[in-house]
Design an enzyme around this catalytic site. Structure first.
Site, PDB file in Angstrom:
ATOM      1  N   SER A  72      14.362   5.868 -18.648  1.00  0.00           N
ATOM      2  CA  SER A  72      14.981   7.228 -19.333  1.00  0.00           C
ATOM      3  C   SER A  72      14.895   6.665 -20.492  1.00  0.00           C
ATOM      4  CB  SER A  72      16.320   6.836 -19.133  1.00  0.00           C
ATOM      5  OG  SER A  72      17.639   7.678 -19.723  1.00  0.00           O
ATOM      6  N   SER A 104      20.277  13.477 -18.505  1.00  0.00           N
ATOM      7  CA  SER A 104      21.143  12.412 -19.320  1.00  0.00           C
ATOM      8  C   SER A 104      20.597  10.769 -18.774  1.00  0.00           C
ATOM      9  CB  SER A 104      22.505  12.451 -18.694  1.00  0.00           C
ATOM     10  OG  SER A 104      23.456  12.224 -18.864  1.00  0.00           O
ATOM     11  N   GLU A 105      21.282   9.821 -20.470  1.00  0.00           N
ATOM     12  CA  GLU A 105      20.145   8.791 -20.599  1.00  0.00           C
ATOM     13  C   GLU A 105      20.809   7.958 -19.303  1.00  0.00           C
ATOM     14  OE1 GLU A 105      21.755  10.853 -22.857  1.00  0.00           O
ATOM     15  OE2 GLU A 105      23.569   9.054 -23.686  1.00  0.00           O
ATOM     16  N   ASN A 106      21.439   7.601 -18.597  1.00  0.00           N
ATOM     17  CA  ASN A 106      21.951   6.864 -17.913  1.00  0.00           C
ATOM     18  C   ASN A 106      21.772   6.874 -16.555  1.00  0.00           C
ATOM     19  OD1 ASN A 106      24.003   9.582 -17.826  1.00  0.00           O
ATOM     20  ND2 ASN A 106      24.821   8.621 -16.167  1.00  0.00           N
ATOM     21  N   GLY A 107      20.309   8.009 -16.685  1.00  0.00           N
ATOM     22  CA  GLY A 107      19.855   8.011 -15.978  1.00  0.00           C
ATOM     23  C   GLY A 107      19.475  10.092 -14.659  1.00  0.00           C
TER      24      GLY A 107
END
Lengths: 218, 233
Positions: free
Chosen positions: A88, A46-49
């Site tokens: 990320s 998930s690109e938020n980390g």
């Protein structure tokens, strides 16, 4: 019968292979995680980390500091990791993520995608979608074939502001599985009970039917 | 040890002025500098440019500054959770620069790391690339994006010490490390300010050199935007 959102997710889950790192967008793509075979090893990014995303937490076990890109509370799997936003997107831009699944408002026969803005009406922003579509080699779009008025969203040219150009390789809709190549949509599969004629009618872009079209196996 | 500790949020925000550019860490409401935002509301600092992935919700996070009309311009990647934001943007009261999320992070990191600009594939062929220099590398097109310039970076960490070292928890890390040292002054607020020597140097996420001021934050609400759970069988 046309598929519902879960049906689309179920079909897309068949594209997920053993050893894949996968980024799931918001909406239908999020549901894909529910249908991935459990005899293969897959990690969700998930690109938020977070890499190694797990299911939603049990009630009273939510942690405000552990969310996905849809801002939903989540859990992590054994072997998971957390990282900053720059790292990320290094995973994404650097092509370390194998498969990107995202939603769209429109796609066109040359592989363009639009999913972030309706001028004068709705401007939510692109989030990570522009980075994802500009870099990933394997992009599957999950969407409805037509809008609520019955107009096709599978087009010759997108009418909305673009998110990325010439990047979409596959589209799974409530009616069909389409491959995007040679400036056309190649029909690969149809939803159970949906005819090729119905798909032709719902597709504004160039549709190529060059074989016997099987029903999806879901 | 070079001491970065200040006593409170008031001291930490010394020097903020109308018209400045601020970076604010956080993804949604996760990992946002709650204390610094409250203080900016109290100080009524106006006409500011905010660099932040999101704009909070109507009544929390950067939404508080929006309600108060303190923000002149927002630089964000996604603003879907804030109705007041959308209203101000569509009516033209608020200037908005929507930036792809990875580009936003890298524009912070470039400022931190001393790069004036970088090429990225994100946004090529879209309105994001309009007016920007583009270039072909090995047959693929890229867009030149400049590093951010900001006066203050406000970040939030889980733990920190007086040397300015920071440790984050979960996905509240997000943009916070990329913003440290990316502005003239970086202000870190922490849930727990621990004695110097307690943080294992092996596990420090942001070294203190990138932080100018650090303080013990208080009254963290840590609001959850989308509470999603599954039932116990």
């Amino acid at each position: 019968m046309a598929l519902d959102k879960n049906g689309i997710a179920k079909r897309i889950a068949q594209e997920v292979q053993d050893g894949f790192y996968v980024n799931l967008g918001i909406g239908i793509p999020t549901l894909v995680a529910n249908y991935v075979r459990n005899d293969i090893e897959v990690e969700f990014q998930s690109e938020n980390g977070v890499l190694g995303m797990g299911p939603f937490p049990f009630e009273d076990e939510e942690d405000a500091d552990i969310i996905n890109a849809g801002k939903q509370t989540i859990t992590t799997m054994p072997g998971a990791s957390f990282f900053d936003s720059s790292m990320s997107f290094a995973m994404i831009r650097g092509k370390h993520v194998h498969l990107t699944i995202l939603g769209a408002m429109e796609v066109s026969e040359n592989g363009d995608i639009a999913n972030w803005k309706i001028p004068g009406k709705m401007v939510k922003g692109m989030g990570g979608a522009m980075d994802l579509v500009a870099s990933a080699e394997n992009i599957i779009v999950a969407m409805m074939h037509t809008n609520k008025a019955g107009e096709s969203k599978i087009l010759k040219r997108c009418s909305l502001p673009l998110t990325g150009v010439g990047c979409v390789t596959k589209v799974v809709t409530n009616l069909a599985v389409l491959e995007v190549k040679n400036n056309a949509f190649y029909l690969l599969e149809r939803a159970p009970g949906v005819s090729v004629e119905e798909i032709k009618k719902a597709t504004e872009g160039t549709l190529v039917v060059d074989r016997e079209i099987p029903e999806m196996d879901i | 040890m070079i001491n970065k500790k200040v006593n409170n949020v008031q001291e930490a925000l010394t020097g903020v002025k109308n018209g400045m550019t601020f970076m604010l860490g956080g993804f949604g409401l996760c990992g946002i500098p709650e204390n610094a935002i409250s203080e900016l509301v109290k100080l009524d600092i106006r006409e500011v440019t905010c660099i932040s992935n999101n704009a909070g919700v109507d009544d929390f996070g950067l939404g508080l500054l929006l309600q108060n009309k303190q923000i002149k311009k927002m630089i964000s990647s996604y603003v879907g959770e804030n109705d007041e934001f959308e209203r101000q943007m569509l009516s033209g009261e608020l200037e908005v620069e929507l930036t792809p999320q990875g580009t936003l992070a890298e524009k912070c990191r470039a400022a931190q790391a001393g790069f004036p600009a970088f090429y990225t594939p994100a946004g090529y062929g879209t309105e994001v690339a309009e007016g920007k220099e583009t270039r072909d590398f090995d047959g693929k097109m890229y867009v030149l994006e400049p590093a951010f310039k900001a006066d203050f970076a406000f970040v939030k960490a889980w733990k920190g010490d007086a040397a300015g070292n920071l440790v984050f928890k979960g996905t509240s890390r997000n943009f916070n490390p990329n913003m440290c040292g990316a502005a003239t002054i970086t202000v870190a607020e922490v849930e727990e300010l621990v004695p110097v020597g307690e943080l294992d140097p092996n596990n420090v996420h942001v070294p203190g050199i990138f932080v100018q001021r650090i303080f013990q934050g208080k009254n963290y609400e840590k609001r959850i935007e989308q509470r999603t759970v599954r039932q116990k069988q």
